[in-house]
Scaffold this motif. Structure first.
Motif, PDB file in Angstrom:
ATOM      1  N   ASP A   1       0.911  -1.385   0.074  1.00  0.00           N
ATOM      2  CA  ASP A   1       0.173  -0.068  -0.057  1.00  0.00           C
ATOM      3  C   ASP A   1       0.885   1.348  -0.025  1.00  0.00           C
ATOM      4  OD1 ASP A   1      -2.292  -1.688   0.019  1.00  0.00           O
ATOM      5  OD2 ASP A   1      -2.929  -1.102   2.082  1.00  0.00           O
ATOM      6  N   ILE A   2       1.887   1.210   0.957  1.00  0.00           N
ATOM      7  CA  ILE A   2       2.776   2.677   0.747  1.00  0.00           C
ATOM      8  C   ILE A   2       3.363   2.483  -0.528  1.00  0.00           C
ATOM      9  CG2 ILE A   2       4.678   1.471   2.087  1.00  0.00           C
ATOM     10  CD1 ILE A   2       3.318   5.023   2.667  1.00  0.00           C
ATOM     11  N   ALA A   3       3.822   1.231  -1.076  1.00  0.00           N
ATOM     12  CA  ALA A   3       4.459   1.418  -2.298  1.00  0.00           C
ATOM     13  C   ALA A   3       3.914   2.311  -3.474  1.00  0.00           C
ATOM     14  CB  ALA A   3       5.179   0.393  -2.768  1.00  0.00           C
ATOM     15  N   VAL A   4       2.306   1.918  -3.515  1.00  0.00           N
ATOM     16  CA  VAL A   4       1.523   2.192  -4.483  1.00  0.00           C
ATOM     17  C   VAL A   4       1.374   3.888  -4.265  1.00  0.00           C
ATOM     18  CG1 VAL A   4      -0.781   2.117  -5.072  1.00  0.00           C
ATOM     19  CG2 VAL A   4       0.153   0.201  -4.729  1.00  0.00           C
ATOM     20  N   ARG A   5       1.095   4.210  -3.042  1.00  0.00           N
ATOM     21  CA  ARG A   5       0.956   5.789  -2.528  1.00  0.00           C
ATOM     22  C   ARG A   5       2.342   6.467  -3.150  1.00  0.00           C
ATOM     23  NH1 ARG A   5      -1.451   3.436   2.065  1.00  0.00           N
ATOM     24  NH2 ARG A   5       0.238   4.138   3.455  1.00  0.00           N
ATOM     25  N   LEU A   6       3.430   5.806  -2.725  1.00  0.00           N
ATOM     26  CA  LEU A   6       4.710   6.498  -3.288  1.00  0.00           C
ATOM     27  C   LEU A   6       4.597   6.545  -4.625  1.00  0.00           C
ATOM     28  CD1 LEU A   6       7.183   4.980  -0.755  1.00  0.00           C
ATOM     29  CD2 LEU A   6       6.506   7.426  -1.023  1.00  0.00           C
ATOM     30  N   LEU A   7       4.110   5.509  -5.331  1.00  0.00           N
ATOM     31  CA  LEU A   7       4.268   5.452  -6.916  1.00  0.00           C
ATOM     32  C   LEU A   7       3.359   6.622  -7.317  1.00  0.00           C
ATOM     33  CD1 LEU A   7       4.887   4.120  -9.884  1.00  0.00           C
ATOM     34  CD2 LEU A   7       2.805   2.572  -9.319  1.00  0.00           C
ATOM     35  N   PHE A   8       2.041   6.777  -6.945  1.00  0.00           N
ATOM     36  CA  PHE A   8       1.232   7.739  -7.284  1.00  0.00           C
ATOM     37  C   PHE A   8       1.614   9.022  -6.971  1.00  0.00           C
ATOM     38  CE2 PHE A   8      -2.182   4.277  -7.802  1.00  0.00           C
ATOM     39  CZ  PHE A   8      -1.939   4.034  -9.045  1.00  0.00           C
ATOM     40  N   ASP A   9       2.366   9.316  -5.801  1.00  0.00           N
ATOM     41  CA  ASP A   9       3.050  10.560  -5.761  1.00  0.00           C
ATOM     42  C   ASP A   9       4.147  10.865  -6.259  1.00  0.00           C
ATOM     43  OD1 ASP A   9       0.967  11.519  -4.162  1.00  0.00           O
ATOM     44  OD2 ASP A   9       1.627  10.652  -1.988  1.00  0.00           O
ATOM     45  N   ASN A  10       4.904   9.903  -7.365  1.00  0.00           N
ATOM     46  CA  ASN A  10       5.662  10.192  -8.367  1.00  0.00           C
ATOM     47  C   ASN A  10       6.949  10.392  -7.290  1.00  0.00           C
ATOM     48  OD1 ASN A  10       6.690  10.144 -10.782  1.00  0.00           O
ATOM     49  ND2 ASN A  10       6.727  12.363 -10.909  1.00  0.00           N
ATOM     50  N   GLU A  11       7.111   9.442  -6.266  1.00  0.00           N
ATOM     51  CA  GLU A  11       8.149   9.520  -5.532  1.00  0.00           C
ATOM     52  C   GLU A  11       9.483   8.540  -6.119  1.00  0.00           C
ATOM     53  OE1 GLU A  11       8.887  11.416  -2.606  1.00  0.00           O
ATOM     54  OE2 GLU A  11       6.989  12.167  -2.564  1.00  0.00           O
ATOM     55  N   ASP A  12      10.472   8.276  -5.156  1.00  0.00           N
ATOM     56  CA  ASP A  12      11.764   7.458  -5.420  1.00  0.00           C
ATOM     57  C   ASP A  12      11.464   6.299  -5.738  1.00  0.00           C
ATOM     58  OD1 ASP A  12      14.170   6.661  -5.805  1.00  0.00           O
ATOM     59  OD2 ASP A  12      14.720   7.284  -3.657  1.00  0.00           O
ATOM     60  N   PRO A  13      11.863   5.853  -7.123  1.00  0.00           N
ATOM     61  CA  PRO A  13      11.525   4.382  -7.744  1.00  0.00           C
ATOM     62  C   PRO A  13      12.442   3.486  -7.063  1.00  0.00           C
ATOM     63  CG  PRO A  13      12.342   5.855  -9.356  1.00  0.00           C
ATOM     64  CD  PRO A  13      12.157   6.784  -8.214  1.00  0.00           C
ATOM     65  N   ILE A  14      13.405   3.651  -6.315  1.00  0.00           N
ATOM     66  CA  ILE A  14      14.307   2.722  -5.505  1.00  0.00           C
ATOM     67  C   ILE A  14      13.525   2.594  -4.468  1.00  0.00           C
ATOM     68  CG2 ILE A  14      16.323   2.306  -4.543  1.00  0.00           C
ATOM     69  CD1 ILE A  14      17.815   4.153  -6.769  1.00  0.00           C
ATOM     70  N   ALA A  15      12.964   3.301  -3.681  1.00  0.00           N
ATOM     71  CA  ALA A  15      12.414   3.012  -2.494  1.00  0.00           C
ATOM     72  C   ALA A  15      11.144   2.335  -2.705  1.00  0.00           C
ATOM     73  CB  ALA A  15      11.987   4.367  -1.770  1.00  0.00           C
ATOM     74  N   ILE A  16      10.261   2.678  -3.789  1.00  0.00           N
ATOM     75  CA  ILE A  16       9.154   1.821  -4.244  1.00  0.00           C
ATOM     76  C   ILE A  16       9.488   0.556  -4.501  1.00  0.00           C
ATOM     77  CG2 ILE A  16       7.322   1.886  -6.070  1.00  0.00           C
ATOM     78  CD1 ILE A  16       7.472   5.058  -6.232  1.00  0.00           C
ATOM     79  N   HIS A  17      10.546   0.317  -5.144  1.00  0.00           N
ATOM     80  CA  HIS A  17      10.771  -0.964  -5.625  1.00  0.00           C
ATOM     81  C   HIS A  17      11.242  -1.686  -4.468  1.00  0.00           C
ATOM     82  CE1 HIS A  17      12.306  -4.015  -8.632  1.00  0.00           C
ATOM     83  NE2 HIS A  17      13.340  -4.202  -7.594  1.00  0.00           N
ATOM     84  N   THR A  18      12.010  -1.384  -3.437  1.00  0.00           N
ATOM     85  CA  THR A  18      12.496  -1.952  -2.189  1.00  0.00           C
ATOM     86  C   THR A  18      11.254  -2.547  -1.707  1.00  0.00           C
ATOM     87  OG1 THR A  18      14.579  -0.740  -2.041  1.00  0.00           O
ATOM     88  CG2 THR A  18      13.848  -2.036  -0.119  1.00  0.00           C
ATOM     89  N   LEU A  19      10.311  -1.753  -1.117  1.00  0.00           N
ATOM     90  CA  LEU A  19       9.126  -1.839  -0.468  1.00  0.00           C
ATOM     91  C   LEU A  19       8.229  -2.921  -1.260  1.00  0.00           C
ATOM     92  CD1 LEU A  19       8.161   1.556   0.614  1.00  0.00           C
ATOM     93  CD2 LEU A  19       8.273  -0.150   2.284  1.00  0.00           C
ATOM     94  N   ALA A  20       7.920  -2.723  -2.638  1.00  0.00           N
ATOM     95  CA  ALA A  20       6.938  -3.430  -3.486  1.00  0.00           C
ATOM     96  C   ALA A  20       7.678  -5.040  -3.427  1.00  0.00           C
ATOM     97  CB  ALA A  20       7.118  -3.186  -4.776  1.00  0.00           C
ATOM     98  N   MET A  21       8.912  -5.175  -3.820  1.00  0.00           N
ATOM     99  CA  MET A  21       9.670  -6.515  -3.760  1.00  0.00           C
ATOM    100  C   MET A  21       9.656  -7.178  -2.104  1.00  0.00           C
ATOM    101  SD  MET A  21      10.580  -7.486  -6.880  1.00  0.00           S
ATOM    102  CE  MET A  21      11.382  -9.097  -6.455  1.00  0.00           C
TER     103      MET A  21
END
Length: 189
Positions: free
Chosen positions: A25-45
């Motif tokens: 959920d936080i990775a999706v919110r970060l994605l839709f807020d156009n945040e850091d893709p590395i942080a998104i990737h780490t959370l998503a994986m």
């Protein structure tokens, strides 16, 4: 002093499914807020890996289910794109000076969709974030998804523009954020 400070910190209690849900959920919110893709990737994986391990332990049908939404001929590209960057980010003991390039941030889209599907297959209701991500993914990756799978979400998210695939990445994630708002309203009903 540090150990005393740690001992005085608040504690949390969480099971694996809840931890994975929160990471996704936080990775999706970060994605839709156009945040850091590395942080998104780490959370998503991290969330995906938990869900995958649980699904394998329960002999879930998720593997067959996953194959059903990947368009024939796209399997190798889909699965290969998921692991490369995560493996690079895990450790640095053997390759501390390595650099990875040609990683597309869009790989996060696929990981988050797959994690959402694992979550649902394990018997949990999709969160607003997961539901919005699913509809958004279908809108910007129509050639990768089977028609049967995409019809399931299209009726619920008519607010997503048909021409989303031709928009810039920044415009796409802005539309994804709007889809999240729609999903929150939809799930409150």
């Amino acid at each position: 002093m540090l150990i005393e400070a740690i001992d005085q910190m608040a504690t949390i209690k969480v099971n694996k499914i809840e931890a994975a849900r929160r990471q996704i959920d936080i990775a999706v919110r970060l994605l839709f807020d156009n945040e850091d893709p590395i942080a998104i990737h780490t959370l998503a994986m991290a969330g995906f890996r938990i869900l995958r391990d649980i699904a394998e332990k329960q002999n879930s049908n998720i593997c067959k289910f996953t194959q059903s939404f990947i368009k024939p001929g796209m399997e190798g590209k889909f699965w290969g794109s998921l692991q490369t960057f995560a493996n690079f980010l895990k450790h640095a003991n053997k390759d501390p000076d390595d650099i990875i390039d040609n990683i597309q941030e869009e790989v996060n889209d696929s990981i988050l969709l797959l994690a959402s599907l694992y979550y649902q297959d394990l018997g949990y209701q999709l969160t607003p974030e997961m539901l919005a991500l699913s509809a958004w993914y279908i809108a910007i990756h129509p050639g990768s998804i089977s028609d049967d799978f995409s019809k399931k979400f299209q009726t619920q998210f008519r607010a997503l523009p048909a021409a989303l695939i031709d928009k810039s990445r920044q415009e796409q994630v802005a539309e994804g954020k709007e889809a999240l708002n729609v999903a929150r309203i939809f799930l409150r009903r």
